[in-house]
Design a protein around this motif. Structure first.
Motif, PDB file in Angstrom:
ATOM      1  N   MET A 112       7.845  -8.066 -18.967  1.00  0.00           N
ATOM      2  CA  MET A 112       7.587  -7.713 -17.592  1.00  0.00           C
ATOM      3  C   MET A 112       8.498  -6.547 -17.195  1.00  0.00           C
ATOM      4  O   MET A 112       9.660  -6.515 -17.534  1.00  0.00           O
ATOM      5  N   SER A 113       7.979  -5.628 -16.430  1.00  0.00           N
ATOM      6  CA  SER A 113       8.741  -4.473 -15.963  1.00  0.00           C
ATOM      7  C   SER A 113       9.518  -4.831 -14.693  1.00  0.00           C
ATOM      8  O   SER A 113       9.238  -5.840 -14.040  1.00  0.00           O
ATOM      9  N   TYR A 114      10.468  -3.995 -14.331  1.00  0.00           N
ATOM     10  CA  TYR A 114      11.219  -4.228 -13.103  1.00  0.00           C
ATOM     11  C   TYR A 114      10.311  -4.120 -11.878  1.00  0.00           C
ATOM     12  O   TYR A 114      10.490  -4.844 -10.892  1.00  0.00           O
ATOM     13  N   GLU A 115       9.304  -3.230 -11.933  1.00  0.00           N
ATOM     14  CA  GLU A 115       8.366  -3.126 -10.812  1.00  0.00           C
ATOM     15  C   GLU A 115       7.599  -4.426 -10.626  1.00  0.00           C
ATOM     16  O   GLU A 115       7.390  -4.889  -9.507  1.00  0.00           O
ATOM     17  N   LYS A 116       7.168  -5.006 -11.748  1.00  0.00           N
ATOM     18  CA  LYS A 116       6.445  -6.280 -11.677  1.00  0.00           C
ATOM     19  C   LYS A 116       7.375  -7.393 -11.190  1.00  0.00           C
ATOM     20  O   LYS A 116       6.933  -8.324 -10.521  1.00  0.00           O
ATOM     21  N   ALA A 117       8.658  -7.298 -11.542  1.00  0.00           N
ATOM     22  CA  ALA A 117       9.624  -8.299 -11.083  1.00  0.00           C
ATOM     23  C   ALA A 117       9.700  -8.299  -9.553  1.00  0.00           C
ATOM     24  O   ALA A 117       9.756  -9.360  -8.927  1.00  0.00           O
ATOM     25  N   LEU A 118       9.690  -7.103  -8.941  1.00  0.00           N
ATOM     26  CA  LEU A 118       9.693  -7.033  -7.477  1.00  0.00           C
ATOM     27  C   LEU A 118       8.414  -7.649  -6.924  1.00  0.00           C
ATOM     28  O   LEU A 118       8.464  -8.453  -5.988  1.00  0.00           O
TER      29      LEU A 118
END
Length: 121
Positions: free
Chosen positions: A1-7
């Motif tokens: 998972m990317s950091y953008e998806k984490a947000l």
């Protein structure tokens, strides 16, 4: 998972109003700076969230104008305008403010929220 998806996952988890979902995206050493309180343990964060959900019924939280201001192999920091709306004492309310979120990459590759700072505009 990317950091953008984490947000995105964090925002979605918040809108379930179930802290078990929020806990899945939090780093075990997460620290929150709210306008009126600092929370330095997951249990303090949970109490704060659950109190807010009890005060503002059917709350919907969202992030606008997200800007990733620093990203490296192990961390990512974003700033954004947060918005909320819901019902306080049966009356519709809405508001907004500023947010800073810092995500830390775990050894397994997942991104966890380690810090959030919310303030009014």
């Amino acid at each position: 998972m990317s950091y953008e998806k984490a947000l995105d996952q964090y925002i979605s988890a918040t809108n379930t109003h179930d802290f078990n979902n929020v806990r899945k995206v939090l780093h075990e050493q997460a620290i929150y700076w709210f306008s009126d309180k600092t929370c330095t343990t997951v249990s303090e964060i949970q109490s704060y969230f659950e109190n807010a959900w009890n005060l503002i019924k059917e709350e919907v939280y969202s992030a606008e104008d997200v800007k990733w201001i620093t990203v490296d192999e192990g961390s990512a920091t974003c700033i954004y305008t947060y918005r909320y709306e819901g019902y306080y004492k049966s009356k519709f309310v809405k508001g907004s403010g500023r947010a800073t979120n810092i995500f830390k990459k775990e050894e397994n590759g997942s991104w966890k929220l380690i810090h959030e700072h919310l303030s009014s505009l």
